[in-house]
Design an enzyme around this catalytic site. Sequence first.
Site, PDB file in Angstrom:
ATOM      1  N   GLY A  17     -10.444   0.409  -5.503  1.00 21.10           N
ATOM      2  CA  GLY A  17     -12.018   0.756  -5.197  1.00 21.10           C
ATOM      3  C   GLY A  17     -12.775  -0.208  -6.376  1.00 21.10           C
ATOM      4  O   GLY A  17     -13.872  -1.071  -5.917  1.00 21.10           O
ATOM      5  N   LEU A 106      -6.731   3.572   3.336  1.00 24.09           N
ATOM      6  CA  LEU A 106      -5.982   3.393   2.516  1.00 24.09           C
ATOM      7  C   LEU A 106      -5.237   4.415   2.284  1.00 24.09           C
ATOM      8  O   LEU A 106      -5.054   5.550   2.005  1.00 24.09           O
ATOM      9  CB  LEU A 106      -6.698   3.543   0.825  1.00 24.09           C
ATOM     10  CG  LEU A 106      -6.786   1.717   0.542  1.00 24.09           C
ATOM     11  CD1 LEU A 106      -5.456   1.108   0.427  1.00 24.09           C
ATOM     12  CD2 LEU A 106      -8.201   1.029   1.328  1.00 24.09           C
ATOM     13  N   SER A 108      -0.289   4.923   1.178  1.00 27.70           N
ATOM     14  CA  SER A 108       0.654   4.805   0.466  1.00 27.70           C
ATOM     15  C   SER A 108       1.853   4.734   0.448  1.00 27.70           C
ATOM     16  O   SER A 108       2.360   4.420   2.022  1.00 27.70           O
ATOM     17  CB  SER A 108       0.965   5.324  -0.289  1.00 27.70           C
ATOM     18  OG  SER A 108       1.903   5.565  -1.886  1.00 27.70           O
ATOM     19  N   SER A 109       2.925   3.252   0.255  1.00 25.61           N
ATOM     20  CA  SER A 109       4.034   3.360   1.039  1.00 25.61           C
ATOM     21  C   SER A 109       4.622   4.707   0.536  1.00 25.61           C
ATOM     22  O   SER A 109       6.302   4.431   1.005  1.00 25.61           O
ATOM     23  CB  SER A 109       5.098   1.744   0.072  1.00 25.61           C
ATOM     24  OG  SER A 109       4.531   2.337  -1.314  1.00 25.61           O
ATOM     25  N   CYS A 110       5.037   5.401   0.004  1.00 23.74           N
ATOM     26  CA  CYS A 110       5.331   6.946  -0.215  1.00 23.74           C
ATOM     27  C   CYS A 110       5.827   7.193   1.146  1.00 23.74           C
ATOM     28  O   CYS A 110       5.657   8.611   0.961  1.00 23.74           O
ATOM     29  CB  CYS A 110       4.660   7.836  -1.240  1.00 23.74           C
ATOM     30  SG  CYS A 110       3.462   8.022  -1.229  1.00 23.74           S
ATOM     31  N   TYR A 137       1.679  14.747  -2.236  1.00 21.29           N
ATOM     32  CA  TYR A 137       0.664  13.082  -1.829  1.00 21.29           C
ATOM     33  C   TYR A 137       0.863  12.182  -0.440  1.00 21.29           C
ATOM     34  O   TYR A 137       0.176  12.001   0.240  1.00 21.29           O
ATOM     35  CB  TYR A 137       0.843  12.408  -3.251  1.00 21.29           C
ATOM     36  CG  TYR A 137       0.076  10.674  -2.886  1.00 21.29           C
ATOM     37  CD1 TYR A 137      -1.373  11.331  -3.191  1.00 21.29           C
ATOM     38  CD2 TYR A 137       0.442   9.706  -2.527  1.00 21.29           C
ATOM     39  CE1 TYR A 137      -1.730   9.728  -3.637  1.00 21.29           C
ATOM     40  CE2 TYR A 137      -0.368   8.530  -2.957  1.00 21.29           C
ATOM     41  CZ  TYR A 137      -2.073   8.790  -2.798  1.00 21.29           C
ATOM     42  OH  TYR A 137      -2.111   7.664  -3.193  1.00 21.29           O
ATOM     43  N   LYS A 141      -1.495  11.086   3.573  1.00 19.46           N
ATOM     44  CA  LYS A 141      -1.789   9.932   3.529  1.00 19.46           C
ATOM     45  C   LYS A 141      -0.801   9.974   4.549  1.00 19.46           C
ATOM     46  O   LYS A 141      -1.891   9.193   5.387  1.00 19.46           O
ATOM     47  CB  LYS A 141      -1.096   8.728   2.181  1.00 19.46           C
ATOM     48  CG  LYS A 141      -1.285   8.875   0.867  1.00 19.46           C
ATOM     49  CD  LYS A 141      -3.288   8.814   0.810  1.00 19.46           C
ATOM     50  CE  LYS A 141      -3.443   8.726  -0.391  1.00 19.46           C
ATOM     51  NZ  LYS A 141      -5.037   7.407   0.193  1.00 19.46           N
ATOM     52  N   PRO A 164      -1.109  -0.081   0.858  1.00 15.58           N
ATOM     53  CA  PRO A 164      -0.235  -0.799   0.313  1.00 15.58           C
ATOM     54  C   PRO A 164       1.481  -0.114  -0.198  1.00 15.58           C
ATOM     55  O   PRO A 164       1.447   0.871  -0.167  1.00 15.58           O
ATOM     56  CB  PRO A 164      -1.396  -0.799  -0.903  1.00 15.58           C
ATOM     57  CG  PRO A 164      -1.839   0.192  -0.628  1.00 15.58           C
ATOM     58  CD  PRO A 164      -1.908   1.369   1.001  1.00 15.58           C
ATOM     59  N   ASN A 166       3.399  -0.996  -4.205  1.00 18.93           N
ATOM     60  CA  ASN A 166       3.500  -0.282  -5.704  1.00 18.93           C
ATOM     61  C   ASN A 166       1.845  -1.588  -6.146  1.00 18.93           C
ATOM     62  O   ASN A 166       2.252  -2.558  -5.899  1.00 18.93           O
ATOM     63  CB  ASN A 166       4.212  -0.272  -6.533  1.00 18.93           C
ATOM     64  CG  ASN A 166       5.273   0.773  -5.743  1.00 18.93           C
ATOM     65  OD1 ASN A 166       5.067   1.966  -5.888  1.00 18.93           O
ATOM     66  ND2 ASN A 166       6.123   0.198  -5.836  1.00 18.93           N
ATOM     67  N   LEU A 167       1.005  -0.805  -6.296  1.00 19.78           N
ATOM     68  CA  LEU A 167       0.062  -1.701  -6.661  1.00 19.78           C
ATOM     69  C   LEU A 167      -0.546  -1.565  -8.258  1.00 19.78           C
ATOM     70  O   LEU A 167       0.161  -1.213  -9.053  1.00 19.78           O
ATOM     71  CB  LEU A 167      -1.094  -1.065  -6.504  1.00 19.78           C
ATOM     72  CG  LEU A 167      -1.198  -0.991  -4.671  1.00 19.78           C
ATOM     73  CD1 LEU A 167      -3.165  -0.215  -4.610  1.00 19.78           C
ATOM     74  CD2 LEU A 167      -1.711  -2.715  -4.637  1.00 19.78           C
ATOM     75  N   HIS A 180       1.265   5.128 -13.423  1.00 21.63           N
ATOM     76  CA  HIS A 180       2.140   5.072 -13.036  1.00 21.63           C
ATOM     77  C   HIS A 180       3.312   4.000 -13.883  1.00 21.63           C
ATOM     78  O   HIS A 180       2.921   3.792 -14.692  1.00 21.63           O
ATOM     79  CB  HIS A 180       2.444   3.627 -11.154  1.00 21.63           C
ATOM     80  CG  HIS A 180       1.435   4.703 -10.004  1.00 21.63           C
ATOM     81  ND1 HIS A 180       0.300   4.827 -10.335  1.00 21.63           N
ATOM     82  CD2 HIS A 180       1.841   5.395  -9.403  1.00 21.63           C
ATOM     83  CE1 HIS A 180      -0.394   5.500  -8.830  1.00 21.63           C
ATOM     84  NE2 HIS A 180       0.977   6.302  -8.548  1.00 21.63           N
ATOM     85  N   LYS A 188       3.250   1.118 -22.883  1.00 25.14           N
ATOM     86  CA  LYS A 188       4.520   1.884 -24.218  1.00 25.14           C
ATOM     87  C   LYS A 188       4.940   0.443 -24.829  1.00 25.14           C
ATOM     88  O   LYS A 188       5.478   0.242 -26.518  1.00 25.14           O
ATOM     89  CB  LYS A 188       5.719   1.855 -23.548  1.00 25.14           C
ATOM     90  CG  LYS A 188       5.851   3.542 -22.708  1.00 25.14           C
ATOM     91  CD  LYS A 188       6.735   4.094 -21.984  1.00 25.14           C
ATOM     92  CE  LYS A 188       7.107   5.429 -22.133  1.00 25.14           C
ATOM     93  NZ  LYS A 188       8.104   4.978 -21.158  1.00 25.14           N
ATOM     94  N   ARG A 210      11.932  -1.636  -6.841  1.00 22.41           N
ATOM     95  CA  ARG A 210      10.192  -1.755  -6.376  1.00 22.41           C
ATOM     96  C   ARG A 210       9.576  -3.469  -6.057  1.00 22.41           C
ATOM     97  O   ARG A 210      10.068  -4.237  -6.911  1.00 22.41           O
ATOM     98  CB  ARG A 210       9.973  -0.896  -7.398  1.00 22.41           C
ATOM     99  CG  ARG A 210       9.945   0.295  -8.042  1.00 22.41           C
ATOM    100  CD  ARG A 210       9.606   1.682  -6.719  1.00 22.41           C
ATOM    101  NE  ARG A 210       9.913   2.727  -7.184  1.00 22.41           N
ATOM    102  CZ  ARG A 210      11.320   3.124  -6.663  1.00 22.41           C
ATOM    103  NH1 ARG A 210      12.046   2.853  -5.820  1.00 22.41           N
ATOM    104  NH2 ARG A 210      11.519   4.559  -6.989  1.00 22.41           N
TER     105      ARG A 210
END
Length: 314
Positions: A17, A106, A108-110, A137, A141, A164, A166-167, A180, A188, A210
């Site tokens: 957003g 929007l 998600s590719s999942c 999830y 979607k 989309p 993975n962003l 993610h 890390k 990915r």
Amino acid sequence: MKPDSKIYVAGHNGLVGSAIVRTLKANGYHNLLLKTSQELDLRCQAEVEAFFTQNRPEYVFLAAAKVGGIQANNIYRAEFLYDNLIMQANVIHSAYQSNVSKLLFLGSSCIYPKLCPQPMQEEYLLTGLLEPTNEPYAIAKIAGLKLCETYCHQYGVNFISAMPTNLYGINDNFDLANSHVLPALVRKFHEAQQTNAPHVEVWGTGSALREFLFVDDLADALLFLMQHYNSKEFVNVGTGEEISIQELALTIKAVVGYTGELKFDPSKPDGTPRKLLDTTKLNSLGWQAKTPLKVGLEKTYQWFIENIAQLRGG
């Protein structure tokens, strides 16, 4: 969509957003409707209906969602399904009731099957079982894009959907418990570099492949679709390129400047073995991703350093 069109961006404080808002403003759109979740609870049908009745937006970008990585998806399964179902249903139905000119949802590719043929074409939706860790999830979607599709079919509205990959990017969630893989690795490596830690642990084997899209590229694609695409069939948005988690970790390590070791933990889940979108449809319309991964990572890390004190999960 004109510069003074009234545009509602649902979820404007999130990763996607906020990128949509940046892109709209950069392209001269200035009549934006923006409400925080405290000001407008999208899970409450009465609040959403009142908002649309009072404000009458002409265009809607539906980027509001409850999101997270593998761990968050596994722990908060009921919330990931309920919150996303109810938010998108309320917004889509109210947009229909108030005669919104165009809505972009929007996904998600999942949404694709766990063992989907690669690269994943739009027509592969619902051809196999979903990845169990993010099934709630994904189901939400899928319901959202089908809601847009059926409203187009039954009511003749112009509600489009984009899926989309993975962003990552500016304003991401860097909370180690709920983020993610890419922002978690950025954090890390940064913390390991700051503390001179001898190694960084990475979940899984590192072999999973990915695709990563810089979020400002996504926002550019969404504006392009809002201006040029008017079909009820959803569209994949990605780069068409993939990288292993191991290669990703090494790239982030180089961007951060960390000099220690990498250790992979094969007892942790890899998730879907491979996830590459087929972007032929979007590319044929005239849009291509512009930001190389290393350039996007450098921009993301610079923003992370500048904003670390105020970050979600900080």
